[in-house]
Design an enzyme around this catalytic site. Structure first.
Site, PDB file in Angstrom:
ATOM      1  N   GLU A 117     130.046  -0.364  70.663  1.00  0.00           N
ATOM      2  CA  GLU A 117     130.957   0.658  71.172  1.00  0.00           C
ATOM      3  C   GLU A 117     132.401   0.188  71.116  1.00  0.00           C
ATOM      4  OE1 GLU A 117     131.427   3.405  75.196  1.00  0.00           O
ATOM      5  OE2 GLU A 117     130.387   1.486  75.322  1.00  0.00           O
TER       6      GLU A 117
ATOM      7  N   GLU B 259     123.803   7.588  80.099  1.00  0.00           N
ATOM      8  CA  GLU B 259     124.723   8.524  79.453  1.00  0.00           C
ATOM      9  C   GLU B 259     123.929   9.327  78.431  1.00  0.00           C
ATOM     10  OE1 GLU B 259     129.331   8.456  77.882  1.00  0.00           O
ATOM     11  OE2 GLU B 259     128.454   6.752  78.917  1.00  0.00           O
TER      12      GLU B 259
END
Length: 897
Positions: free
Chosen positions: A742, A468
């Protein structure tokens, strides 16, 4: 002399090279041992030569004596600046009594190539090798002669891809140049002073090229997003002592060849075969007759702009804290810290032997590397030995997110000296420090800082390990204020705003990621069966939030001026795509990764619509756009009224009833009177009903503790800060976290690892609590009316189990610091430091206030402070620069609510 001018900067940088700003901004600081030091006037001299400046001649600009307290964001007002110009400057200042300082030390800046016509070089690369999926990194070189002594040599370089510049065998510049931009729109040019490296006679210049973001893998968007292969552009401008000028430029006369880097990819790692090294290729006298002629690209239609962002550098080298040999004969190292960068290894072995360095954030229960959360990323580097004694290897054009390293295929017995970790990120210098009496709170702050270090690499990436690593705008805006306390992110976010502008849609919508890198196309493809919208609430709003943050923290009005039109287009886009000022519910993310509390998208989107309008009104006011200020203030009020009609019931409950809906409504000023009071009660009831636990995701968490504190519930804010049960910040720390996760549930005792498809252990968003720690706990805040900490608001708010906290923030004026202690008997002591040229309002909690040991029973003091007002609950002082100690007594009632 006790009054001095120091620390000169141009465009936030000490002695920058290659600017393309026609009116650079100048910055300096004052130093004085005297309290209450202010600047009453200044004089700036700018000259085209150091010699003229030494004679006090400002042949480019002599500002004269300007009556002003400004010492930051002072705009150059002299003659037009020229391409490749060198400009030397110094400052004299006058204090509040009219006493002059001496002249400062000399600073300088240089200009880059300001006209596109000055670029004569061609873009060179190497033809693609057939049937090779991941191409080797090209080497390009050129030999040239110089007939005379060199006075000045300046290299202007960039690439579509990445490059490492070499001049006469020496590396020039930093890492991952020219940085991540939307290459279809712009590429940044780096300027280097290579005068010490270039000499009379034969010389050589060259570069190694990497795929980077241009043609390598960009997150999950795939490879070759912008192009098929990398290209390099260079102009080396040489001026001799006799006035002769010479330009060495990339063109068809250069030579190119493959080298030892078999492939390099940001996501897939790197492979290096030391047997293929080209000894001396970057030095004079190398025989390149067997090399190929480069391929010359026809041209480039994007902008060539001066590099704005801070360079990416190795900022720390870390030794592992442990190593163990596995049953398979590999070695697993623990670096003791989840970090971003790579590993350097030293090895002896046979020619052709291959070793692999594999990287991961976590370990599986059996002690092996946990790789599932990498998705298709391959955090491995491979090295093939040349077999010539001790060899050292570290990659050039890739990076990894990791705590653990597995060394595979190592010949012999590896130990703690075999590898070292290199910490890599955009070199945004530390500006903040924070420490308390609570070890876990200190660990939380450390984790926040490490999360920022790991994810601020050219763009604010969302995570540094999986496939990502994109510049997600929602993550950036919620963390921007925390980031600004921790590090100097002035240039970093200035550059990121250009990324956002380049990605802004014709409709006015700001995108979810910047640079766009094909994200809009990817998003359209994946939502092709549904109605598509390019924006997301809380993500696109970064286009307004980030400029406002830079204004608050750095007094930067230029970023407001530059992007004002884009911000207006964003708010007008939101208005056009709303129904009676209520936004639709199509937002994809909402309050991302909240815990058992799904905030309705239309509530969140309408709240952020109001917030963007509110900030735009304030921005218009700063810029003197009075009509717009009134218009967008009215729009904000209308949206707030629409929000209340659509989502707030008679009992003050907001649709969705999540912590986030109440937090956003409170912090964005959407409620009035009894509705606000009710919202506070509902918010606290929800937190208490969960056992003093939060449920907010990315967008709510940054405002959660501020909303509680501003609403008089400091007790609840501290309870959440130090909560150790799941979900909480401390839960991850109890289980070994060294960065911000996260997800609150990235790993839990009852479920183990969360879904590997979305589970980063280094993701800064939930670390936005750092803003509250500085602004409320430590009490260091800026005044929007006198931004950039020209006037600080110092209001520490002790509570919970904390009895001590100290923090400092290095503003553009200098260091603002607080250090408070609360004794068991309620005695409160606060030490405050304010830099010269700045002032502060200090709010001391409790009663019986004293200053420097004396009772605060006078309205004013000859020692630099004024008592503004005093109650049983607090005393407020106005102070000038210097160091002060305040004391008071805080009763038990101060913590009860």
């Amino acid at each position: 002399m006790s009054f001095r001018v120091v620390h000169l900067k141009t465009e936030y940088v000490v002695n920058p090279l290659g600017l393309d700003e026609s009116k650079p901004r100048l910055f300096w600081r004052l130093e004085s041992e005297k309290r209450g030091t202010v600047q009453s006037a200044y004089r700036v001299l700018v000259s085209s030569s150091r010699e003229a400046l030494d004679r006090d001649e400002g042949d480019q600009w002599d500002s004269g004596k300007v009556v002003s307290a400004s010492s930051i964001q002072v705009v150059y007002g002299g003659k037009p600046l020229q391409s490749e110009g060198q400009y030397f400057w110094k400052v004299q200042a006058w204090d509040g009594e009219g006493n002059p300082s001496g002249w400062s030390e000399t600073a300088y800046w240089t200009m880059g190539l300001l006209d596109r016509g000055e670029w004569k070089a061609g873009w060179i690369g190497r033809k693609t090798e057939a049937n090779v999926v991941m191409q080797p990194s090209p080497h390009v070189r050129k030999s040239f002669g110089i007939a005379g002594k060199v006075k000045r040599a300046t290299a202007y370089a960039t690439a579509l891809g990445l490059y490492e510049l070499r001049v006469n065998g020496e590396k020039v510049g930093d890492l991952f140049a020219p940085g991540f931009t939307d290459y279809d729109k712009r590429v940044q040019v780096q300027t280097y002073d290579v005068t010490p490296l270039v000499r009379e006679g034969e010389n050589a210049v060259g570069a190694v090229l990497g795929d980077g973001w241009y043609c390598g893998t960009v997150g999950f968007l795939g490879s070759k997003v912008y192009g098929e292969r990398p290209f390099f552009l260079l102009q080396l401008h040489i001026e001799l002592e006799d006035g002769t000028k010479q330009i060495v430029k990339t063109d068809s006369t250069w030579r190119t060849a493959r080298g030892p880097i078999l492939y390099s990819d940001m996501i897939k790692g790197e492979a290096y075969d030391a047997r293929l090294e080209l000894a001396g290729w970057d030095r004079p006298g190398f025989d390149d007759s067997g090399w190929e002629q480069p391929d010359v690209r026809p041209g480039y239609n994007g902008l060539l702009t001066a590099s704005i962002e801070p360079p990416v550098r190795i900022t720390e080298t870390r030794r592992p804290i442990s190593v163990r040999r596995t049953d398979a004969g590999t070695f697993i190292y623990d670096m003791g810290q989840n970090m971003v960068g790579w590993t350097e290894v030293k090895v002896r072995g046979a020619r052709g032997a291959k070793i692999t360095l594999s990287h991961a954030e976590m370990l599986n229960p059996d002690g092996s590397l946990y790789l599932d959360n990498l998705r298709v990323a391959v955090q491995q580097d491979h090295y093939i030995l040349k077999g010539e004694g001790e060899e050292r290897y570290e990659p050039r054009f890739t990076f990894h997110g990791f705590r653990y390293v597995e060394l595979i295929g190592y010949p012999g017995e590896a130990d703690l000296d075999t590898i070292v970790g290199k910490v890599v990120h955009s070199d945004t210098p530390r500006t903040g420090r924070l420490e308390t009496n609570d070890a876990m709170v200190n660990r939380l702050y450390s984790n926040i800082v490490w999360g920022q270090r790991g994810n601020f690499l050219s763009v604010p990436t969302d995570c540094p390990q999986r496939d990502e690593r994109l510049g997600w705008t929602g993550d950036a805006q919620i963390f921007a204020r925390t980031a600004s306390y921790n590090m100097d992110v002035s240039r970093f976010f200035t550059k990121f705003m250009w990324d956002m502008i380049d990605a802004q849609q014709p409709s006015g919508a700001f995108t979810d990621v910047a640079p766009d890198a094909g994200w809009i196309r990817h998003k359209m493809w994946n939502t092709r069966l549904n109605w598509f919208a390019p924006d997301n609430a809380g993500w696109g709003d970064a286009g307004v939030v980030i400029p406002w943050t830079l204004y608050l923290m750095y007094g930067d009005t230029r970023i407001l001026e530059t992007h004002y039109g884009a911000m207006v287009r964003w708010v007008e886009y939101l208005k056009a795509n709303s129904d009676e000022l209520v936004r639709p519910s199509y937002a994809n993310y909402g309050d991302w990764l909240s815990i058992d509390a799904d905030t309705p998208n239309e509530v969140l989107a309408t709240a952020y619509f109001a917030y963007s309008a509110k900030l735009l009104s304030r921005i218009a006011g700063v810029l003197g756009e009075k009509r717009d200020e009134a218009h967008y203030d009215g729009l904000f009020r209308d949206i707030a009224a629409a929000f209340r009609r659509a989502f707030v019931d008679a009992e003050g409950r907001i649709h969705g009833a999540t912590q986030t809906v109440y937090v956003l409504a409170l912090q964005f000023g959407l409620l009035e009177g009894e509705q606000r009071d009710a919202a506070i009660r509902h918010l606290v009831d929800d937190i208490r009903g969960r056992g003093d636990r939060l449920s907010t995701g990315f967008l709510g968490v940054g405002y959660l503790l501020p909303a509680l504190t501003d609403s008089g519930r400091l007790d609840v804010a501290y309870a959440l800060l130090t909560q150790e049960a799941f979900p909480s910040w401390m839960y991850s720390i109890k289980h070994g976290a060294t960065t911000i996760w996260e997800r609150w549930d990235g790993w839990t005792e009852h479920n183990g690892f969360q879904t590997p498809s979305m589970n980063s252990f280094n993701h800064y968003s939930l670390g936005s609590v750092g803003e509250w720690m500085f602004r409320y706990m430590a009490g260091i805040e800026t005044d929007p009316d006198r931004p950039g900490f020209r006037h600080a608001i110092v209001r520490p708010q002790p509570g919970g189990r904390l009895t001590e906290a100290k923090a400092e923030y290095e503003s553009l004026y200098g260091v603002v610091s607080t250090d408070w202690k609360l004794s068991p008997d309620g005695a409160f002591r606060l030490a405050v430091r304010v830099p010269a040229g700045a002032t502060a309002t200090v709010v001391v909690p409790g009663s019986g206030a004293r200053v420097d040991g004396e009772p605060a029973n006078a309205a004013a003091s000859p020692t630099g402070w004024t008592l503004a007002w005093q109650t049983e609950a607090a005393a407020t002082f106005e102070i000038g620069s210097g160091e002060y100690v305040f004391e008071s007594v805080i009763g038990a009632a101060a913590f009860a609510r």
